[in-house]
Design an enzyme around this catalytic site. Structure first.
Site, PDB file in Angstrom:
ATOM      1  CD  GLU A 109      14.993 -36.301 -46.768  1.00 38.23           C
ATOM      2  OE1 GLU A 109      14.337 -35.775 -47.708  1.00 38.23           O
ATOM      3  OE2 GLU A 109      15.611 -35.498 -45.794  1.00 38.23           O
ATOM      4  CE  LYS A 149      12.948 -37.448 -57.565  1.00 38.95           C
ATOM      5  NZ  LYS A 149      11.767 -36.906 -57.811  1.00 38.95           N
ATOM      6  CG  ASP A 185       5.642 -39.122 -58.603  1.00 34.19           C
ATOM      7  OD1 ASP A 185       5.985 -38.144 -59.049  1.00 34.19           O
ATOM      8  OD2 ASP A 185       5.088 -40.226 -59.442  1.00 34.19           O
ATOM      9  CE1 TYR A 213      11.624 -31.448 -51.351  1.00 32.62           C
ATOM     10  CE2 TYR A 213       9.459 -33.030 -51.022  1.00 32.62           C
ATOM     11  CZ  TYR A 213      10.520 -32.119 -51.722  1.00 32.62           C
ATOM     12  OH  TYR A 213       9.946 -31.923 -53.051  1.00 32.62           O
ATOM     13  CE  LYS A 221      16.760 -34.182 -49.398  1.00 36.51           C
ATOM     14  NZ  LYS A 221      15.520 -33.382 -48.633  1.00 36.51           N
ATOM     15  CE  LYS A 258      12.500 -40.518 -61.252  1.00 42.52           C
ATOM     16  NZ  LYS A 258      11.945 -39.434 -61.604  1.00 42.52           N
ATOM     17  CB  CYS A 300      -0.551 -37.253 -96.342  1.00 39.95           C
ATOM     18  SG  CYS A 300      -1.903 -37.541 -95.212  1.00 39.95           S
ATOM     19  CB  CYS A 326      -4.864 -37.037 -98.730  1.00 38.60           C
ATOM     20  SG  CYS A 326      -3.734 -35.926 -98.001  1.00 38.60           S
ATOM     21  CB  CYS A 345      -0.691 -34.096 -94.294  1.00 37.38           C
ATOM     22  SG  CYS A 345      -1.830 -33.833 -95.479  1.00 37.38           S
ATOM     23  CB  CYS A 360      -5.737 -34.298 -95.664  1.00 36.36           C
ATOM     24  SG  CYS A 360      -5.132 -35.900 -94.787  1.00 36.36           S
TER      25      CYS A 360
END
Ligand code: IVH
Length: 702
Positions: free
Chosen positions: A126, A128, A130, A238, A302, A326, A420, A423, A438, A444
């Site tokens: 099937e 997928k 999103d 699904y 599946k 994917k 940082c 500063c 920081c 700063c």
């Protein structure tokens, strides 16, 4: 790796995974992609396998991702938006799927299943989808409940919103369904609806959604079901948990039946025999999905027979009878030229890579986030490295991996600064987060300016001022703390580059209007670490005024819904800072709202049954106008439709809204007409108390 090193690495991996999970499910803005997420999860799982006594029940390896904001409280930042929906336990847990990224991985999965089953079986492949997961319950053919996945065990009850999604039947057709059953699937936003939504938001100067998935999950959790109905959401189903299936022996057979009952089921599935047919399906859809009207991010494979599914069973998190494949996100290859370390208003330092410009998914990418020092270390990045950059639908591109094999000889190991960059104050690592900070919050410049920008921002004091204006005010030494804004004079503002009478007056007017901004927004504007908009609302509701809040012990702060240890301690220490208290005193003297007016309580029924859309800017904040509508029995809505009674238009209303109102014959009213409709309310202005609204013999006070 010895135990101590393993423990450190495990903690490091958990922090990154935890933080990204929260960003993915709650904020809808992950900083790393699924691929990297899974890669880190595998590393964590391997380490935990090696050191099983280091496994804790809350490790990301032991839990499924959660869309409940409260689940991430300990990782800091804002929590709690989900207190808006009732929590309901799923009858059977809503599991997720293990991901694969290559045909080889799928082959390996398929051959494991073949070995374990030792009889012939078929696969159901099937798409997928999103979007965001949903579980629907039907009793006697009637839709009774809709829950989000939540943490897999408990979800948010979003039934009222789901009833507005047009392709979800309230009532099934035909017959033969079980007395009660659950069916699961995805709520999606089709590309067309997504483009239209963002187009409208752009015109109305509202923040855009990064991708259709974020738009779908954000829309599903809106508080206004009418608006949900207008967002054009769409559903595809699904999965029926096998406990409910006594009417079919296969997954595909069960879906066929569900489809005959009028439920939305995709027809793009295919029964496959063996890996070659699976591969064909994957290849076909990798290309063909670009023509689909809704987003997909892979394929789900599946085992079709329910008996075979049962034979294979489940791990703690995933079914052993299914896997997700994917599709690859669009990537670009670039070179790291340098790394900047950016300081935010909370003092957090974020590494950002400067890249040689490269085209990616429609734009030229020159910079990409590296998230934090941990992520840099996990990538093992060097300056000069060839890196893979992905947008993955998000706005900020990210570096997902480094081409270690092609590393040039002179590649330089980046040194995360110890002080940082702005500063020079030594950086410290916070206990709760994998970030360096920081601590020079009073000295700063970047932090100070960041706080000032936040203070004036739309969701805080809603004063119209660009970053450049704030920069100039700071550089001229006119503003250091929020209270300084309220002592600014017109001659001082005329010192700013290109400022004339009109711009100075507008700025002063905007500041004056901000004196009426409600307490919860003022609290948010103060910029207390981890206190976002929603938390500020909860805190304001609980304490009602700043003095009670400022003197509250941690135990009392913990009583506020969705406030956990991290947030409570942050609020507590914020109010122990003398400089903060001094600034709050000045802000109080300037007339800001430091206690909750009764705007949220019902004031009158003057607007009962009226649906009003508010657009543009007003003499008081838009949120206050909205609160007044509700206080007087009216209903707010964010877009104009046939059901709208009035479009309340301020200065510069959204042109689309005005156009729609005129098309539909909806009355457009201005601020004065609005105030004339409601009983008078005293509104504090810089000149004293004025009365806004219709005069009554007995004005209702709030
Ligand atoms: S089956 C027990 N089928 O992907 C397994 N899930 O990464 C139930 N998803 O949580 C899930 N399309 O939200 C299944 N055709 C599909 C799907 C699908 C999208 C989502 C689902 C799941 C996630 C897993």
């Amino acid at each position: 790796m010895d135990r101590k090193e393993a423990e450190k690495k495990i903690q490091e991996l958990r922090a990154v995974l935890w933080e990204n999970s929260r960003r993915y499910y709650v904020e809808n803005s992950p900083v790393i992609g699924d691929y990297e997420y899974d890669h880190l999860m595998y590393q964590l799982r391997d380490l935990e396998n090696e050191w099983p006594d280091l496994i804790t029940p809350d490790s990301p390896t032991q839990r499924v991702g959660s869309d409940l904001a409260s689940d991430y409280d300990r990782s800091g930042e804002e929590a709690g938006s989900d207190s808006r929906f009732p929590k309901v336990q799923h009858r059977y847990p809503m599991l997720s799927l293990s991901n694969t990224y290559s045909i080889e991985d799928v082959e390996e999965f398929a051959s494991r299943a073949e070995k374990a089953l030792d009889h012939d079986f078929t696969w159901c492949c099937e798409l997928k989808f999103d979007g965001t997961g949903i579980s629907l319950t039907y009793v006697d053919g009637i839709l009774v409940k809709a829950l989000t996945r939540g943490d897999g065990t408990t979800g948010d009850d979003v039934t009222v919103n789901v009833r507005r999604i047009s392709n979800i039947p309230q009532k099934l057709i035909g017959g033969g369904w079980p007395h009660e059953f659950e069916i699961r699937g995805e709520i999606l936003m089709p590309f067309k609806a997504f483009d239209a939504l963002n187009e409208e938001r752009k015109k109305d100067d509202e923040p855009l959604f990064a991708n259709p998935r974020n738009a779908a999950s954000g829309s599903l959790k809106l508080l206004d079901p009418d608006e949900v109905g207008r967002r054009g959401l769409w559903c595809t189903l699904y999965h029926i948990p096998s406990q409910f299936i006594d009417f079919a022996t296969t997954h595909s057979g069960a879906l066929d039946k569900a489809s005959s009952w009028g439920l939305p089921i995709s027809t793009d599935r295919r029964i496959c025999k063996g890996i070659n047919e699976i591969e064909e399906y994957l290849k076909h859809w990798d290309a063909a999905r670009k023509d689909l009207p809704y987003p997909t991010d892979g394929v789900v494979i599946k085992i079709d027979s329910l008996a075979s599914q049962e034979e294979l069973g489940y791990t703690a998190k995933f079914p052993r009878w299914a896997v997700a494949y994917k599709f690859k996100a669009e990537q670009a290859v670039s070179e790291v030229l340098s790394i900047d370390y950016q300081v935010g208003r909370t003092g957090a330092v974020t590494p950002v890579a400067n890249l040689s410009p490269v085209p990616l998914a429609g734009t030229i990418v020159k910079r990409a986030t590296l998230n934090n020092e941990e992520w840099m270390r996990l990538l093992d990045i060097r300056i000069g490295d060839r890196v893979f950059v992905e947008k993955g639908g998000e706005i900020i591109p990210k570096i997902v991996s480094v081409d270690l094999s092609g590393r040039p000889a002179g590649a330089v190991v980046p040194e995360f600064p110890t002080v940082c960059p702005d500063c020079g104050t030594p950086l410290v690592k916070s206990e709760e987060e994998a970030r360096w900070f920081c601590t020079n919050s009073d000295g700063c410049p970047t932090q100070i300016k960041g706080r000032l920008v936040h203070f004036l921002s739309r969701k805080a004091m809603n004063v119209i001022a660009g970053d450049a204006t704030i920069d100039q005010l700071f550089n001229l030494g006119l503003v250091r703390t929020p209270a300084d804004f309220y002592s600014l004079t017109k001659p001082q503002l005329l010192m700013l580059d290109g400022w004339k009478d009109r711009s100075a007056e507008r700025f002063l007017q905007s500041l004056a209007a901000s004196r009426k901004v409600s307490f919860d927004h003022v609290l948010f504007a103060l910029g207390i670490r981890y206190v976002g908009e929603q938390t500020a609302k909860e805190v304001a509701r609980h304490f009602s005024d700043i003095d009670t809040l400022a003197s509250a012990p941690v135990e009392e702060l913990l009583q506020v819904p969705d406030v956990g240890e991290v947030i409570a301690r942050s609020i507590f220490s914020f109010f122990r800072d003398e400089k903060v208290l001094a600034d709050i005193s000045r802000l109080k003297a300037a007339g800001l709202q430091f206690s909750l007016g009764k705007a949220s309580e019902k004031n009158s029924d003057a607007l009962a049954g009226k649906t009003i859309v508010v657009s543009g800017t007003f003499s008081i904040s838009r949120d206050e106008i909205k609160a007044l509508i509700e206080a007087n029995g009216g209903k707010n809505s964010s877009s104009v439709s046939g059901k709208t009674d009035f479009l309340l238009a301020g200065t510069k209303p959204g042109p689309e809204k005005v156009k729609k109102a005129s098309e539909l014959g909806v009355a457009v009213i201005d601020e004065n007409e609005f105030f004339a409709m409601i009983p008078s309310v005293p509104v504090k202005t810089e000149e004293g108390n004025h009365v806004r609204g219709r005069e009554e013999t007995e004005p209702t006070l709030f």
